[in-house]
Design an enzyme around this catalytic site. Structure first.
Site, PDB file in Angstrom:
ATOM      1  N   GLU A  74     -10.934   6.522   2.610  1.00 22.28           N
ATOM      2  CA  GLU A  74     -11.785   5.656   3.418  1.00 22.28           C
ATOM      3  C   GLU A  74     -10.981   4.401   3.693  1.00 22.28           C
ATOM      4  OE1 GLU A  74     -12.046   5.361   0.095  1.00 22.28           O
ATOM      5  OE2 GLU A  74     -11.802   3.186   0.044  1.00 22.28           O
ATOM      6  N   LYS A  78       0.825  -1.217   0.000  1.00 20.51           N
ATOM      7  CA  LYS A  78       0.000   0.000   0.000  1.00 20.51           C
ATOM      8  C   LYS A  78       0.857   1.264   0.000  1.00 20.51           C
ATOM      9  CE  LYS A  78      -4.390  -1.603   1.824  1.00 20.51           C
ATOM     10  NZ  LYS A  78      -4.212  -3.074   1.903  1.00 20.51           N
ATOM     11  N   SER A 106       2.154  -9.643  -0.495  1.00 26.42           N
ATOM     12  CA  SER A 106       1.717  -8.243  -0.455  1.00 26.42           C
ATOM     13  C   SER A 106       2.008  -7.543   0.868  1.00 26.42           C
ATOM     14  CB  SER A 106       0.225  -8.151  -0.777  1.00 26.42           C
ATOM     15  OG  SER A 106      -0.527  -9.010   0.065  1.00 26.42           O
TER      16      SER A 106
HETATM   17  C1  LIG Z   1      -4.970  -4.119   1.359  1.00 27.53           C
HETATM   18  C2  LIG Z   1      -4.221  -5.369   1.210  1.00 27.53           C
HETATM   19  C3  LIG Z   1      -4.506  -6.288   0.168  1.00 27.53           C
HETATM   20  C4  LIG Z   1      -5.645  -6.125  -0.797  1.00 27.53           C
HETATM   21  O1  LIG Z   1      -5.521  -5.086  -1.686  1.00 27.53           O
HETATM   22  P1  LIG Z   1      -5.198  -5.244  -3.240  1.00 27.53           P
HETATM   23  O2  LIG Z   1      -5.590  -3.930  -3.795  1.00 27.53           O
HETATM   24  O3  LIG Z   1      -6.003  -6.376  -3.792  1.00 27.53           O
HETATM   25  O4  LIG Z   1      -3.742  -5.516  -3.359  1.00 27.53           O
HETATM   26  C5  LIG Z   1      -3.702  -7.407   0.048  1.00 27.53           C
HETATM   27  N1  LIG Z   1      -2.696  -7.661   0.914  1.00 27.53           N
HETATM   28  C6  LIG Z   1      -2.407  -6.819   1.927  1.00 27.53           C
HETATM   29  C7  LIG Z   1      -1.287  -7.159   2.842  1.00 27.53           C
HETATM   30  C8  LIG Z   1      -3.158  -5.657   2.116  1.00 27.53           C
HETATM   31  O5  LIG Z   1      -2.855  -4.836   3.132  1.00 27.53           O
END
Ligand SMILES: *Cc1c(COP(=O)(O)O)cnc(C)c1O
Length: 409
Positions: A108, A86, A377
């Site tokens: 949000e 993010k 992620s």
């Molecule tokens: C917010 C988040 C996601 C989901 O968001 P995408 O827009 O689909 O990438 C996935 N993994 C983590 C660790 C997150 O914080």
């Protein structure tokens, strides 16, 4: 002629007329920075001094040997500042806000991760920051609310409707309409009205660019498959863009299977059968909705995947067959998390672990001279209570213990 902001028939910008001018301003600013190589340079330099980029590509040797097939590589977005991909998006939008000369940002947030990332960016860039959050979520995500406030943001609990994410989205748009001159809305993922999907995908493409260079350096050839979890779709689009033009690289998006695709308690828009085409929240995509267009309640053990819509870009890539979709259940996620922690000393976020589940199902059937990449992620520290609860649940405990014995042998 191709309509701008559409991916096939998906996307668009369904916005109230009062916002037309603001969107035009945003479009113009984004178009300009996108073709200016010095802006991208500035972005990369910021991310390498503030957020640990380039993030490593880790060879997971123990997991690779465990499954005995493809060599498994993990792209470490967990090592970003604030613990997930993010950061790439919010810092990029922060630079853009500075260029546009705006003084205030709003966002949000559901689980609070995007709120913390946005508050962090606002502190770094000296911007005023207001975060809208459903009252239910404010109570459930106390630690994130604490950090947002300590970082200097104002958190507004939203008490309308179901008091969760979709009500917070409405409230944030209401705010924007009243303060367009000095305010930018920081969209958290590759959804919403054009140009947000394109813009967020562009900032996140840094993941795929790095991953491609790294796999060539470490493995000497392209991977056969790339896996990513899909909430809105930003980390998936980020890593996929490094390989989209290589037809030999299969791309796999993994959604939240929750309690199972037949349970009605999941967030599988493209891997399941419950979603249909619709227009909501300013864009057209596949939504989990009933026949009257009423949004369904979604469920996932991973709050970040618990969303009714999905990126219009991914919906188009799914329709064309370029990206394959799968779902992982909550239970499969806990099992894969346990294995990953024990074998590699790595704690993926529950969201990210969805991608691990599908990769683990397929790795053993692939050849040892092939590689696969899992986009991790984010880190799992934030999930400590959910994970502890799940591992303590008596019906799961026996299951996990038995699996633990299998892993050890
Ligand atoms: C917010 C988040 C996601 C989901 O968001 P995408 O827009 O689909 O990438 C996935 N993994 C983590 C660790 C997150 O914080």
């Amino acid at each position: 002629m191709k309509k701008t902001g559409y991916y096939g028939e998906w996307g668009g910008a369904f916005i109230p007329e009062v916002l037309y001018e603001t969107f035009e301003e945003l479009n113009a600013a984004f178009t300009q920075v996108k073709k200016d190589p010095s802006f991208w340079q500035e972005y990369v330099s910021l991310m390498s001094t503030y957020s640990c980029r380039p993030t490593p590509l880790t060879f997971a040797e123990n997991l690779s040997d465990h499954f005995g097939g493809a060599r498994i590589f993990i792209k470490r977005e967990d090592l970003n500042h604030t613990g997930a991909h993010k950061a790439n998006n919010v810092m990029g939008q922060g630079l853009l806000v500075k260029k546009m000369g705006k003084k205030r940002v709003i966002a949000e947030t559901g689980a609070g991760q995007h709120g913390v990332a946005t508050a962090t960016m606002a502190a770094k860039f000296g911007l005023e920051c207001t975060i809208y959050m459903g009252e239910e979520d404010v109570m459930r995500q106390r630690p994130n609310v604490f950090w947002m406030e300590k970082l200097g943001a104002t958190v507004v609990p939203v008490t309308s409707g179901s008091k969760t994410l979709k009500d917070a989205i409405n409230e944030a748009f209401r705010d924007w309409v009243t303060r367009m001159e000095d305010t930018h809305y920081v969209m958290g993922t590759v959804c919403g009205p054009h140009p947000f999907p394109e813009m967020v995908a562009w900032f996140q493409s840094i993941i795929g660019k790095e991953a491609r260079t790294q796999i060539m350096e470490q493995f000497g050839k392209l991977p056969s498959r790339v896996y990513a979890c899909v909430g809105g779709g930003s980390n998936a689009m980020g890593v996929f863009q490094g390989f989209l033009d290589e037809k030999t690289v299969e791309l796999i998006g993994v959604e939240a299977g929750g309690k199972g695709l037949d349970s009605g308690q999941h967030a599988a828009r493209l891997a399941g059968k419950d979603a249909s085409a619709g227009v909501a929240q300013g864009y057209k995509t596949m939504f989990l909705q009933n026949d009257d267009g009423q949004m369904m309640d979604t469920h996932s053990v991973a709050a970040g995947l618990d969303y009714v819509g999905v990126s219009p870009i991914l919906t188009d890539l799914w329709k064309s067959g370029r990206v394959r979709f799968a779902a992982a259940t909550d239970r499969e996620v806990m099992e894969a998390l346990d294995l990953t922690m024990k074998k590699e000393g790595i704690i993926p976020a529950l969201e990210s672990t969805h991608a691990f589940v599908q990769a683990f199902k397929e790795a053993g059937d692939m050849n040892r001279d092939e590689a696969l990449i899992i986009n991790m992620s984010g880190r799992g520290d934030k999930d400590i209570f959910t994970i502890a609860h799940a591992f303590d649940d008596p019906s799961w405990k026996a299951f996990i213990t038995q699996k633990g014995a299998e892993y050890a042998s």
